[in-house]
Design a protein around this motif. Structure first.
Motif, PDB file in Angstrom:
ATOM      1  N   LYS A 132       2.580  -0.147 -18.936  1.00 18.24           N
ATOM      2  CA  LYS A 132       3.755   0.418 -18.276  1.00 18.24           C
ATOM      3  C   LYS A 132       3.275   1.376 -17.182  1.00 18.24           C
ATOM      4  CE  LYS A 132       8.025   2.812 -19.211  1.00 18.24           C
ATOM      5  NZ  LYS A 132       8.694   3.739 -20.086  1.00 18.24           N
ATOM      6  N   ILE A 133       3.807   1.203 -15.991  1.00 17.10           N
ATOM      7  CA  ILE A 133       3.341   2.058 -14.891  1.00 17.10           C
ATOM      8  C   ILE A 133       4.518   2.679 -14.135  1.00 17.10           C
ATOM      9  CG2 ILE A 133       1.120   0.961 -14.481  1.00 17.10           C
ATOM     10  CD1 ILE A 133       2.422  -0.650 -12.237  1.00 17.10           C
ATOM     11  N   SER A 134       4.210   3.789 -13.457  1.00 16.98           N
ATOM     12  CA  SER A 134       5.188   4.424 -12.570  1.00 16.98           C
ATOM     13  C   SER A 134       4.752   4.159 -11.136  1.00 16.98           C
ATOM     14  CB  SER A 134       5.187   5.931 -12.782  1.00 16.98           C
ATOM     15  OG  SER A 134       5.569   6.231 -14.093  1.00 16.98           O
ATOM     16  N   LEU A 135       5.719   3.850 -10.296  1.00 13.34           N
ATOM     17  CA  LEU A 135       5.391   3.607  -8.895  1.00 13.34           C
ATOM     18  C   LEU A 135       5.923   4.744  -8.044  1.00 13.34           C
ATOM     19  CD1 LEU A 135       6.111  -0.104  -9.192  1.00 13.34           C
ATOM     20  CD2 LEU A 135       3.972   0.834  -8.399  1.00 13.34           C
ATOM     21  N   VAL A 136       5.024   5.293  -7.250  1.00 18.38           N
ATOM     22  CA  VAL A 136       5.402   6.398  -6.373  1.00 18.38           C
ATOM     23  C   VAL A 136       5.367   5.880  -4.935  1.00 18.38           C
ATOM     24  CG1 VAL A 136       4.689   8.659  -5.519  1.00 18.38           C
ATOM     25  CG2 VAL A 136       4.593   8.151  -7.963  1.00 18.38           C
ATOM     26  N   PHE A 137       6.400   6.223  -4.211  1.00 20.40           N
ATOM     27  CA  PHE A 137       6.638   5.631  -2.906  1.00 20.40           C
ATOM     28  C   PHE A 137       6.308   6.624  -1.795  1.00 20.40           C
ATOM     29  CE2 PHE A 137      10.404   4.262  -0.070  1.00 20.40           C
ATOM     30  CZ  PHE A 137       9.556   3.511   0.719  1.00 20.40           C
ATOM     31  N   ASP A 138       5.461   6.169  -0.881  1.00 21.27           N
ATOM     32  CA  ASP A 138       5.219   6.951   0.319  1.00 21.27           C
ATOM     33  C   ASP A 138       6.394   6.675   1.254  1.00 21.27           C
ATOM     34  OD1 ASP A 138       4.551   7.929   2.711  1.00 21.27           O
ATOM     35  OD2 ASP A 138       2.733   6.741   2.980  1.00 21.27           O
ATOM     36  N   GLU A 139       7.329   7.600   1.256  1.00 19.47           N
ATOM     37  CA  GLU A 139       8.620   7.338   1.904  1.00 19.47           C
ATOM     38  C   GLU A 139       8.553   7.115   3.397  1.00 19.47           C
ATOM     39  OE1 GLU A 139      12.139   9.551   1.268  1.00 19.47           O
ATOM     40  OE2 GLU A 139      11.781   9.598  -0.881  1.00 19.47           O
ATOM     41  N   LYS A 140       7.405   7.457   3.968  1.00 22.67           N
ATOM     42  CA  LYS A 140       7.351   7.331   5.425  1.00 22.67           C
ATOM     43  C   LYS A 140       7.262   5.871   5.860  1.00 22.67           C
ATOM     44  CE  LYS A 140       4.958  11.636   5.810  1.00 22.67           C
ATOM     45  NZ  LYS A 140       4.297  11.565   4.498  1.00 22.67           N
ATOM     46  N   ASN A 141       6.932   4.986   4.934  1.00 23.41           N
ATOM     47  CA  ASN A 141       6.651   3.619   5.339  1.00 23.41           C
ATOM     48  C   ASN A 141       7.582   2.572   4.758  1.00 23.41           C
ATOM     49  OD1 ASN A 141       4.420   3.861   7.071  1.00 23.41           O
ATOM     50  ND2 ASN A 141       3.222   4.503   5.306  1.00 23.41           N
ATOM     51  N   TYR A 142       8.624   2.274   5.478  1.00 22.10           N
ATOM     52  CA  TYR A 142       9.472   1.157   5.066  1.00 22.10           C
ATOM     53  C   TYR A 142      10.378   0.746   6.214  1.00 22.10           C
ATOM     54  CZ  TYR A 142      13.012   4.792   4.256  1.00 22.10           C
ATOM     55  OH  TYR A 142      13.866   5.844   4.402  1.00 22.10           O
ATOM     56  N   SER A 143      10.926  -0.441   6.082  1.00 19.38           N
ATOM     57  CA  SER A 143      11.892  -0.940   7.065  1.00 19.38           C
ATOM     58  C   SER A 143      13.098  -1.437   6.286  1.00 19.38           C
ATOM     59  CB  SER A 143      11.318  -2.118   7.842  1.00 19.38           C
ATOM     60  OG  SER A 143      10.123  -1.764   8.481  1.00 19.38           O
ATOM     61  N   ILE A 144      14.248  -1.406   6.938  1.00 23.78           N
ATOM     62  CA  ILE A 144      15.443  -1.978   6.304  1.00 23.78           C
ATOM     63  C   ILE A 144      16.021  -3.031   7.238  1.00 23.78           C
ATOM     64  CG2 ILE A 144      17.760  -1.524   5.380  1.00 23.78           C
ATOM     65  CD1 ILE A 144      16.813   1.314   4.723  1.00 23.78           C
ATOM     66  N   PHE A 145      16.397  -4.157   6.664  1.00 26.61           N
ATOM     67  CA  PHE A 145      16.891  -5.287   7.444  1.00 26.61           C
ATOM     68  C   PHE A 145      18.304  -5.649   7.005  1.00 26.61           C
ATOM     69  CE2 PHE A 145      12.376  -5.542   6.645  1.00 26.61           C
ATOM     70  CZ  PHE A 145      11.847  -5.688   7.930  1.00 26.61           C
ATOM     71  N   ASN A 146      19.075  -6.120   7.964  1.00 22.68           N
ATOM     72  CA  ASN A 146      20.344  -6.743   7.616  1.00 22.68           C
ATOM     73  C   ASN A 146      19.981  -8.057   6.934  1.00 22.68           C
ATOM     74  OD1 ASN A 146      22.530  -8.678   7.932  1.00 22.68           O
ATOM     75  ND2 ASN A 146      23.517  -7.112   9.189  1.00 22.68           N
ATOM     76  N   LYS A 147      20.434  -8.254   5.691  1.00 22.08           N
ATOM     77  CA  LYS A 147      19.976  -9.414   4.919  1.00 22.08           C
ATOM     78  C   LYS A 147      20.393 -10.731   5.578  1.00 22.08           C
ATOM     79  CE  LYS A 147      19.824 -11.522   0.446  1.00 22.08           C
ATOM     80  NZ  LYS A 147      20.437 -11.685  -0.857  1.00 22.08           N
ATOM     81  N   GLN A 148      21.588 -10.726   6.151  1.00 19.65           N
ATOM     82  CA  GLN A 148      22.089 -11.981   6.696  1.00 19.65           C
ATOM     83  C   GLN A 148      21.433 -12.342   8.031  1.00 19.65           C
ATOM     84  OE1 GLN A 148      26.288 -12.175   7.275  1.00 19.65           O
ATOM     85  NE2 GLN A 148      26.283 -14.401   7.077  1.00 19.65           N
ATOM     86  N   GLU A 191       0.819  -1.223   0.000  1.00 23.17           N
ATOM     87  CA  GLU A 191       0.000   0.000   0.000  1.00 23.17           C
ATOM     88  C   GLU A 191       0.850   1.269   0.000  1.00 23.17           C
ATOM     89  OE1 GLU A 191       0.030  -2.280   2.332  1.00 23.17           O
ATOM     90  OE2 GLU A 191       0.033  -1.442   4.362  1.00 23.17           O
ATOM     91  N   SER A 192       2.168   1.109   0.209  1.00 24.52           N
ATOM     92  CA  SER A 192       3.039   2.286   0.156  1.00 24.52           C
ATOM     93  C   SER A 192       3.536   2.560  -1.258  1.00 24.52           C
ATOM     94  CB  SER A 192       4.254   2.093   1.068  1.00 24.52           C
ATOM     95  OG  SER A 192       3.832   2.001   2.389  1.00 24.52           O
ATOM     96  N   LEU A 193       3.174   1.674  -2.184  1.00 24.31           N
ATOM     97  CA  LEU A 193       3.567   1.892  -3.582  1.00 24.31           C
ATOM     98  C   LEU A 193       2.321   2.212  -4.403  1.00 24.31           C
ATOM     99  CD1 LEU A 193       6.152  -0.969  -4.215  1.00 24.31           C
ATOM    100  CD2 LEU A 193       6.614   1.469  -3.943  1.00 24.31           C
ATOM    101  N   LYS A 194       2.226   3.443  -4.806  1.00 25.21           N
ATOM    102  CA  LYS A 194       1.026   3.868  -5.555  1.00 25.21           C
ATOM    103  C   LYS A 194       1.302   3.768  -7.058  1.00 25.21           C
ATOM    104  CE  LYS A 194      -1.146   5.640  -1.802  1.00 25.21           C
ATOM    105  NZ  LYS A 194      -0.135   5.421  -0.837  1.00 25.21           N
TER     106      LYS A 194
END
Ligand code: ATP
Length: 367
Positions: free
Chosen positions: A341-357, A287-290
């Motif tokens: 073809k679509i453009s995705l706009v990101f609501d920057e307030k909503n995301y998390s970042i994880f250490n992949k390992q 829902e954060s990708l419009k």
């Protein structure tokens, strides 16, 4: 109302399967706690140890501050409701509900009063003379609940009680269970593998994997601020988008950079020290990708629609880009088609970042 405390509970089965590992859990008096996780994560074993059907290999279980490890199941003042109802087929609804009180040698008039009272709560009044075989799945499950409620136990345990019902009836029963909890104010522990059930029912949810707690939080907290990659991908439907990348530091500004996009990240939300040499994964809820069908200056990245799933109120759009499949939410009235073809706009307030390992969250933009 009673509280329940599990202290460092471990269960190793005789074949050396470690089902539950060092589990600490405090369920408050009157709380609706949901244990949720994939098949084999140790939920049912935990419930069975609380009920006294399995003995912990180590650790302690307390109800109202009293150590109950050595108590027989019948002496724990706990009622358990199973997925298969476990009703007595040769007994009427009334007899099924009265059974445990009879065993406890209650007086007939008191039994009658309590069964009538319970039947009233569960709207089973007009079914008391019926046998289980002439009831629907939902009605049978209500009788199973009734059997648990009549005793007014200290703690209710539910082991996937709705999984035999069809989707519509499950939704109905979810509401009924919630109302029942509000009405009784009882301590309830509910096991399910279904994250929707967990999110909708639990005041707090305990997300488990491999016999360990991954996160203990309110449903919304686990959804918004997952502790790790496991929780991020287990909670939420459609699933969170996970995109691999790296973190770079340029002129005192951190960026998350992937094949698809690069975004600046705000230092103040970083949870742990970042080791820049590691690989990272960003988690973005769909829902954060419009979705925009025309160029947009705020576009994060572009792609072609691979698949669409109209859900009525919204449409899930799947985009295949650089070997990654991304899910976004589109307006159902926009007439999106596969191949567009679509453009995705990101609501920057909503995301998390994880250490992949390690899988650990190093950044939650929602804290
Ligand atoms: P499900 O949703 O499929 O019921 P669960 O999360 O409830 O799964 P448990 O039934 O608690 O998981 O099982 C946890 C682990 O312990 C699994 O690996 C399971 O195979 C194992 N296990 C369960 N009971 C026994 C047993 N009696 N003997 C040996 N291993 C067991």
């Amino acid at each position: 109302m009673s509280d329940l405390v599990l202290k460092k509970i471990t269960k190793v089965f005789p074949d050396n399967t470690l089902a539950v590992s060092n589990l600490d859990l405090e369920v408050q008096s009157g709380e609706f706690m949901v244990l949720v996780g994939p098949s084999g994560c140790g939920k049912s074993t935990t419930l069975s140890m609380i009920a006294g059907l399995e003995e912990p290999s180590s650790g302690e279980i307390y109800i109202d501050k009293k150590l109950i490890n050595t108590f027989q199941p019948k002496d724990r003042d706990i009622a358990m409701v199973f997925q298969n109802y476990a009703l007595y087929p040769h007994m009427t609804v009334y007899e099924n509900m009265a059974f445990s009180l009879k065993l406890r040698k209650w007086e007939k008039s008191n039994i009658n009063k309590r069964v009538q009272e319970t039947a009233n709560i569960l709207e089973l009044d007009s079914y008391l003379d019926r046998y289980p075989k002439s009831l629907s799945g939902g009605q049978r499950q209500r009788v199973a609940l009734g059997r648990a409620i009549v005793r007014k136990p200290k703690v209710f345990l539910f082991d996937e009680p709705l999984s035999n019902l069809d989707a519509k009836m499950r939704a109905v029963m979810r509401v009924e269970l919630k109302k029942l909890h509000d009405r009784l104010g009882a301590t309830m522990i509910y096991v399910t593998h279904d994250q929707t059930e967990a999110m909708t029912l639990g005041q707090r949810i305990c997300i488990m994997n491999n016999g360990e707690i991954q996160q203990l939080a309110t449903p919304i907290e686990a959804y918004k601020n997952p502790n790790n990659l496991f929780v991020a991908s287990f909670i939420g439907s459609p699933q969170i988008n996970l995109i691999d990348g790296e973190i770079i530091l340029k002129q005192d500004q951190y960026h998350f950079s992937s094949d698809l996009f690069k975004i600046p990240i705000n230092k103040k939300y970083i949870l742990n020290q970042i080791d820049m040499n590691q690989a990272f994964t960003i988690g973005i809820r769909p829902e954060s990708l419009k979705v925009f069908q025309h160029d947009n200056e705020d576009c994060l990245f572009q792609g072609n629609v691979d698949l669409i799933e109209p859900m009525g109120r919204e449409t899930f759009a799947y985009i295949a880009s650089n070997n990654q499949r991304i899910t976004a939410i589109a307006n159902p009235y926009d007439g999106l088609n596969v191949g567009d073809k679509i453009s995705l706009v990101f609501d920057e307030k909503n995301y998390s970042i994880f250490n992949k390992q390690s899988g650990k969250a190093i950044f939650n933009s929602k804290t």
